[in-house]
Motif scaffolding. Structure first.
Motif, PDB file in Angstrom:
ATOM      1  N   GLY A  21     -27.610  15.276  -1.410  1.00  0.00           N
ATOM      2  CA  GLY A  21     -28.616  15.121  -2.460  1.00  0.00           C
ATOM      3  C   GLY A  21     -28.680  13.715  -3.008  1.00  0.00           C
ATOM      4  N   ASP A  22     -29.752  13.431  -3.705  1.00  0.00           N
ATOM      5  CA  ASP A  22     -29.987  12.117  -4.302  1.00  0.00           C
ATOM      6  C   ASP A  22     -29.357  12.068  -5.688  1.00  0.00           C
ATOM      7  OD1 ASP A  22     -30.933   9.679  -5.205  1.00  0.00           O
ATOM      8  OD2 ASP A  22     -33.018  10.345  -5.381  1.00  0.00           O
ATOM      9  N   VAL A  23     -28.380  11.201  -5.876  1.00  0.00           N
ATOM     10  CA  VAL A  23     -27.706  11.064  -7.171  1.00  0.00           C
ATOM     11  C   VAL A  23     -28.087   9.767  -7.879  1.00  0.00           C
ATOM     12  CG1 VAL A  23     -25.768  12.556  -6.532  1.00  0.00           C
ATOM     13  CG2 VAL A  23     -25.614  10.083  -6.132  1.00  0.00           C
ATOM     14  N   SER A  24     -29.117   9.104  -7.406  1.00  0.00           N
ATOM     15  CA  SER A  24     -29.479   7.795  -7.954  1.00  0.00           C
ATOM     16  C   SER A  24     -29.892   7.837  -9.417  1.00  0.00           C
ATOM     17  CB  SER A  24     -30.583   7.139  -7.115  1.00  0.00           C
ATOM     18  OG  SER A  24     -31.748   7.936  -7.129  1.00  0.00           O
ATOM     19  N   SER A  25     -30.276   8.985  -9.931  1.00  0.00           N
ATOM     20  CA  SER A  25     -30.627   9.051 -11.356  1.00  0.00           C
ATOM     21  C   SER A  25     -29.402   9.350 -12.224  1.00  0.00           C
ATOM     22  CB  SER A  25     -31.720  10.099 -11.595  1.00  0.00           C
ATOM     23  OG  SER A  25     -31.293  11.366 -11.164  1.00  0.00           O
ATOM     24  N   PHE A  26     -28.235   9.510 -11.612  1.00  0.00           N
ATOM     25  CA  PHE A  26     -27.017   9.818 -12.346  1.00  0.00           C
ATOM     26  C   PHE A  26     -25.994   8.688 -12.345  1.00  0.00           C
ATOM     27  CE2 PHE A  26     -28.237  14.007 -10.323  1.00  0.00           C
ATOM     28  CZ  PHE A  26     -28.949  14.458 -11.430  1.00  0.00           C
ATOM     29  N   VAL A  27     -26.140   7.746 -11.413  1.00  0.00           N
ATOM     30  CA  VAL A  27     -25.184   6.648 -11.266  1.00  0.00           C
ATOM     31  C   VAL A  27     -25.937   5.336 -11.050  1.00  0.00           C
ATOM     32  CG1 VAL A  27     -23.340   8.124 -10.319  1.00  0.00           C
ATOM     33  CG2 VAL A  27     -24.943   7.021  -8.764  1.00  0.00           C
ATOM     34  N   ALA A  54     -24.805   0.467  -7.493  1.00  0.00           N
ATOM     35  CA  ALA A  54     -23.539   0.126  -6.831  1.00  0.00           C
ATOM     36  C   ALA A  54     -22.691   1.374  -6.596  1.00  0.00           C
ATOM     37  CB  ALA A  54     -22.764  -0.892  -7.672  1.00  0.00           C
ATOM     38  N   VAL A  55     -22.647   2.259  -7.561  1.00  0.00           N
ATOM     39  CA  VAL A  55     -21.883   3.494  -7.416  1.00  0.00           C
ATOM     40  C   VAL A  55     -22.554   4.410  -6.395  1.00  0.00           C
ATOM     41  CG1 VAL A  55     -21.039   5.564  -8.604  1.00  0.00           C
ATOM     42  CG2 VAL A  55     -20.843   3.328  -9.709  1.00  0.00           C
ATOM     43  N   ASN A  56     -23.867   4.457  -6.413  1.00  0.00           N
ATOM     44  CA  ASN A  56     -24.612   5.249  -5.432  1.00  0.00           C
ATOM     45  C   ASN A  56     -24.267   4.776  -4.013  1.00  0.00           C
ATOM     46  OD1 ASN A  56     -26.447   7.243  -4.618  1.00  0.00           O
ATOM     47  ND2 ASN A  56     -28.146   5.804  -4.608  1.00  0.00           N
TER      48      ASN A  56
END
Length: 167
Positions: free
Chosen positions: A144-150, A153-155
């Motif tokens: 899944g896409d976690v780019s809105s949570f981190v 750089a962390v992504n």
């Protein structure tokens, strides 16, 4: 100078953590981010990687706030860590009522161990309150896409670690 300690595993650091760090910087002159070793949790990232991620994310915050942020790995009791770094206040982030129940018990125990160290609860911005590192890792593991949570750089670090044959 008022020193605060914001402890956590930060596996990985999320935008919810960043929000709490920014809020804490308004309350203290020096913020120590205590990165818990906590081998029992079986972290995705090793201690050095987590410390590096936290330092990277905090560099941008210190440029904006002008305050001092120090990243400090620890494996001892939280209250002992607070004493070690000279913290007069422990910063804890709350997301939900379930967090409060656990944190309430922790504060009670810490007060018995050292009643000179206060605990302050901060809530992240409403759009960040549901973010939990455990869920971020689960979403990322399942593609899944976690780019809105981190942060970006962390992504990238999550993608690299979870890709087949990665880290």
């Amino acid at each position: 100078m008022r020193t605060g300690l914001y402890p956590g595993t930060f596996d990985p650091i999320t935008l919810g953590h960043v929000d709490i760090i920014e809020r804490a910087m308004a309350l203290v002159d020096r913020l120590v981010i205590g990165v818990a070793i906590n081998r029992d949790k079986g972290p995705l990232f090793n201690l050095e990687e987590r410390v590096e991620m936290v330092e990277h994310e905090c560099a941008a915050i210190t440029k904006i706030t002008g305050g001092e942020i120090v990243v400090h790995p620890f494996e001892n009791l939280l209250i002992d860590c607070a004493r070690d770094v000279g913290a007069s206040v422990i910063i804890r982030g709350l997301r939900a009522v379930a967090d409060f129940e656990y944190e309430f018990q922790m504060v009670g125990m810490n007060r018995v161990l050292d009643d000179s160290i206060e605990t302050v609860f901060l809530m992240a911005d409403a759009e960040r309150q549901s973010i939990a590192s455990k869920l971020v890792k689960e979403i990322a593991r399942l593609g899944g896409d976690v780019s809105s949570f981190v942060t970006p750089a962390v992504n990238d670090a999550l993608k690299e670690r979870l890709r087949p044959g990665g880290g």
